[in-house]
Design an enzyme around this catalytic site. Structure first.
Site, PDB file in Angstrom:
ATOM      1  N   ASP A  25       0.817  -1.218   0.000  1.00 15.37           N
ATOM      2  CA  ASP A  25       0.000   0.000   0.000  1.00 15.37           C
ATOM      3  C   ASP A  25       0.856   1.276   0.000  1.00 15.37           C
ATOM      4  OD1 ASP A  25      -2.298   1.484   0.036  1.00 15.37           O
ATOM      5  OD2 ASP A  25      -2.602   1.324   2.196  1.00 15.37           O
ATOM      6  N   ARG A  29       0.092   7.680  -2.738  1.00 12.78           N
ATOM      7  CA  ARG A  29       0.632   8.757  -1.900  1.00 12.78           C
ATOM      8  C   ARG A  29       2.087   9.049  -2.255  1.00 12.78           C
ATOM      9  NH1 ARG A  29      -1.255   6.055   3.455  1.00 12.78           N
ATOM     10  NH2 ARG A  29      -1.817   4.448   1.932  1.00 12.78           N
ATOM     11  N   TRP A  30       2.825   7.992  -2.588  1.00 11.34           N
ATOM     12  CA  TRP A  30       4.231   8.181  -2.977  1.00 11.34           C
ATOM     13  C   TRP A  30       4.298   9.084  -4.211  1.00 11.34           C
ATOM     14  CZ3 TRP A  30       7.283   7.508  -7.220  1.00 11.34           C
ATOM     15  CH2 TRP A  30       8.669   7.444  -7.017  1.00 11.34           C
ATOM     16  N   ASN A  73     -10.692  -2.572  -6.512  1.00 10.24           N
ATOM     17  CA  ASN A  73      -9.902  -1.576  -7.272  1.00 10.24           C
ATOM     18  C   ASN A  73     -10.556  -1.169  -8.593  1.00 10.24           C
ATOM     19  OD1 ASN A  73      -6.626  -2.829  -6.208  1.00 10.24           O
ATOM     20  ND2 ASN A  73      -7.908  -1.235  -5.332  1.00 10.24           N
ATOM     21  N   TRP A  74     -11.599  -1.911  -9.027  1.00  8.45           N
ATOM     22  CA  TRP A  74     -12.343  -1.509 -10.234  1.00  8.45           C
ATOM     23  C   TRP A  74     -12.981  -0.144 -10.052  1.00  8.45           C
ATOM     24  CZ3 TRP A  74     -11.764  -3.905 -14.694  1.00  8.45           C
ATOM     25  CH2 TRP A  74     -11.391  -5.258 -14.707  1.00  8.45           C
ATOM     26  N   ARG A  76     -11.568   2.480  -9.159  1.00  7.23           N
ATOM     27  CA  ARG A  76     -10.599   3.547  -9.456  1.00  7.23           C
ATOM     28  C   ARG A  76     -10.802   4.070 -10.880  1.00  7.23           C
ATOM     29  NH1 ARG A  76      -5.160   2.489  -6.046  1.00  7.23           N
ATOM     30  NH2 ARG A  76      -6.245   1.860  -4.157  1.00  7.23           N
TER      31      ARG A  76
HETATM   32  C1  FPP Z   1      -2.113   0.168  -3.193  1.00  6.40           C
HETATM   33  O1  FPP Z   1      -1.584   1.481  -3.205  1.00  6.40           O
HETATM   34  C2  FPP Z   1      -1.550  -0.584  -4.278  1.00  6.40           C
HETATM   35  C3  FPP Z   1      -2.255  -1.128  -5.307  1.00  6.40           C
HETATM   36  C4  FPP Z   1      -3.721  -0.990  -5.402  1.00  6.40           C
HETATM   37  C5  FPP Z   1      -1.597  -1.839  -6.397  1.00  6.40           C
HETATM   38  C6  FPP Z   1      -0.332  -2.567  -6.053  1.00  6.40           C
HETATM   39  C7  FPP Z   1       0.384  -2.843  -7.298  1.00  6.40           C
HETATM   40  C8  FPP Z   1       1.714  -2.818  -7.458  1.00  6.40           C
HETATM   41  C9  FPP Z   1       2.683  -2.628  -6.359  1.00  6.40           C
HETATM   42  C10 FPP Z   1       2.309  -2.986  -8.792  1.00  6.40           C
HETATM   43  C11 FPP Z   1       1.653  -4.045  -9.598  1.00  6.40           C
HETATM   44  C12 FPP Z   1       2.446  -5.267  -9.634  1.00  6.40           C
HETATM   45  C13 FPP Z   1       2.196  -6.233 -10.535  1.00  6.40           C
HETATM   46  C14 FPP Z   1       3.037  -7.401 -10.612  1.00  6.40           C
HETATM   47  C15 FPP Z   1       1.052  -6.092 -11.418  1.00  6.40           C
HETATM   48  P1  FPP Z   1      -2.575   2.699  -3.418  1.00  6.40           P
HETATM   49  O2  FPP Z   1      -2.604   2.998  -4.862  1.00  6.40           O
HETATM   50  O3  FPP Z   1      -3.907   2.396  -2.841  1.00  6.40           O
HETATM   51  O4  FPP Z   1      -1.827   3.801  -2.629  1.00  6.40           O
HETATM   52  P2  FPP Z   1      -2.515   4.997  -1.819  1.00  6.40           P
HETATM   53  O5  FPP Z   1      -3.261   4.370  -0.666  1.00  6.40           O
HETATM   54  O6  FPP Z   1      -1.345   5.808  -1.374  1.00  6.40           O
HETATM   55  O7  FPP Z   1      -3.415   5.726  -2.762  1.00  6.40           O
END
Ligand code: FPP
Length: 250
Positions: A25, A29-30, A73-74, A76
């Site tokens: 996660d 934010r990064w 996640n759909w 998004r």
């Molecule tokens: C959550 O961070 C992360 C995800 C929903 C996706 C994770 C995917 C990867 C690390 C790369 C994909 C890897 C492969 C092999 C397909 P967030 O986007 O919810 O972060 P946030 O909470 O800061 O918004």
């Protein structure tokens, strides 16, 4: 008899977890902190994943399950969903040969019905071509939701009951476990979630009944081998009782 929350590491008395599962996660934010689009955070997330696979193997972990795309996640923006699908496609295409060479068995869990046909074909090929590998086991949860997985398992069992192939009295933890995407695999010993959030977010709900949880206050793209080592040390200091009493307790 209960379904096997099999923990190879506990059985051997080794304090290195056999199986780690990670909620990666903090990509969004990064990226936001750097004025970049969210997709850039996911791209850096793939780099962190590559580092982590290598580090986990070096540290004696044998299984790693990562949450890459959830059934939620759909919700998004389409552009982000498309980017995440593209990253899975690119990851398999780019890394499959190396994973094969390095003895990594790759598996994908989640609802395949929702995958574009080319990705479904690609992940099938990755699974087939690495099926004989046994040095390290990488599971990618993609279009995965813990509740959805349980619903699919129960629904397939219900079909067998309706058809007279399974008696209601035969339903127990083992029969349900046998229909999960993870059937027959050891449950995670340790769940790590990055980004400082304290939630499970529908990840491996059945399988984490006795997993240890470690929350790391770093955004996933910044996750390093040192963070992994710290999480393993935290795990090693825990006493797992699986519902029994503490060792040495009269
Ligand atoms: C959550 O961070 C992360 C995800 C929903 C996706 C994770 C995917 C990867 C690390 C790369 C994909 C890897 C492969 C092999 C397909 P967030 O986007 O919810 O972060 P946030 O909470 O800061 O918004």
């Amino acid at each position: 008899m209960s379904a096997a929350p099999v923990s190879t590491s506990e059985a051997s008395g080794d304090h290195t977890p056999d199986h780690i599962a990670i909620i990666m996660d903090g990509n969004g934010r990064w990226a936001k902190a750097r004025g970049l689009p969210r997709e850039a955070g996911h791209e850096r997330g793939v780099e962190a994943l590559r580092r982590t696979i290598e580090a986990a193997g070096d540290l004696g972990v044998r299984r790693l399950t990562v949450f890459s795309f959830s059934t939620e996640n759909w919700r998004r923006p389409v552009s982000e969903v498309t980017a995440l699908f593209g990253l899975l496609r690119a990851y398999v295409k780019r890394d499959l040969a190396r994973l094969k060479r390095e003895g990594v068995q790759v598996r994908i869990i989640g609802n395949r019905a929702g995958l574009p046909p080319d990705i479904a074909e690609l992940v099938k090929r990755a699974e087939e071509e690495t099926a004989h590998n046994e040095r390290f086991f990488l599971t990618i949860a993609f279009n995965y939701g813990g509740r959805e997985e349980i619903v699919r398992a129960v629904s397939s069992l219900a079909e067998d009951v309706a058809a007279g192939r399974v008696a209601p009295s035969e339903i127990n933890e083992n029969t349900i476990e046998s229909r999960l995407d993870t059937s027959g695999w050891p449950d995670p010993d340790l769940i790590i979630r990055t980004s400082g959030e304290y939630r499970i977010s529908n990840f491996l709900l059945w399988q984490i009944a006795y997993s240890e949880l470690v929350f790391v206050d770093v955004l996933w793209p910044d996750f390093t081998i040192e963070h992994l080592k710290d999480a393993l040390e935290t795990y090693a200091a825990r006493e797992r009782r699986f519902g029994a009493v503490a060792t040495g307790t009269a």
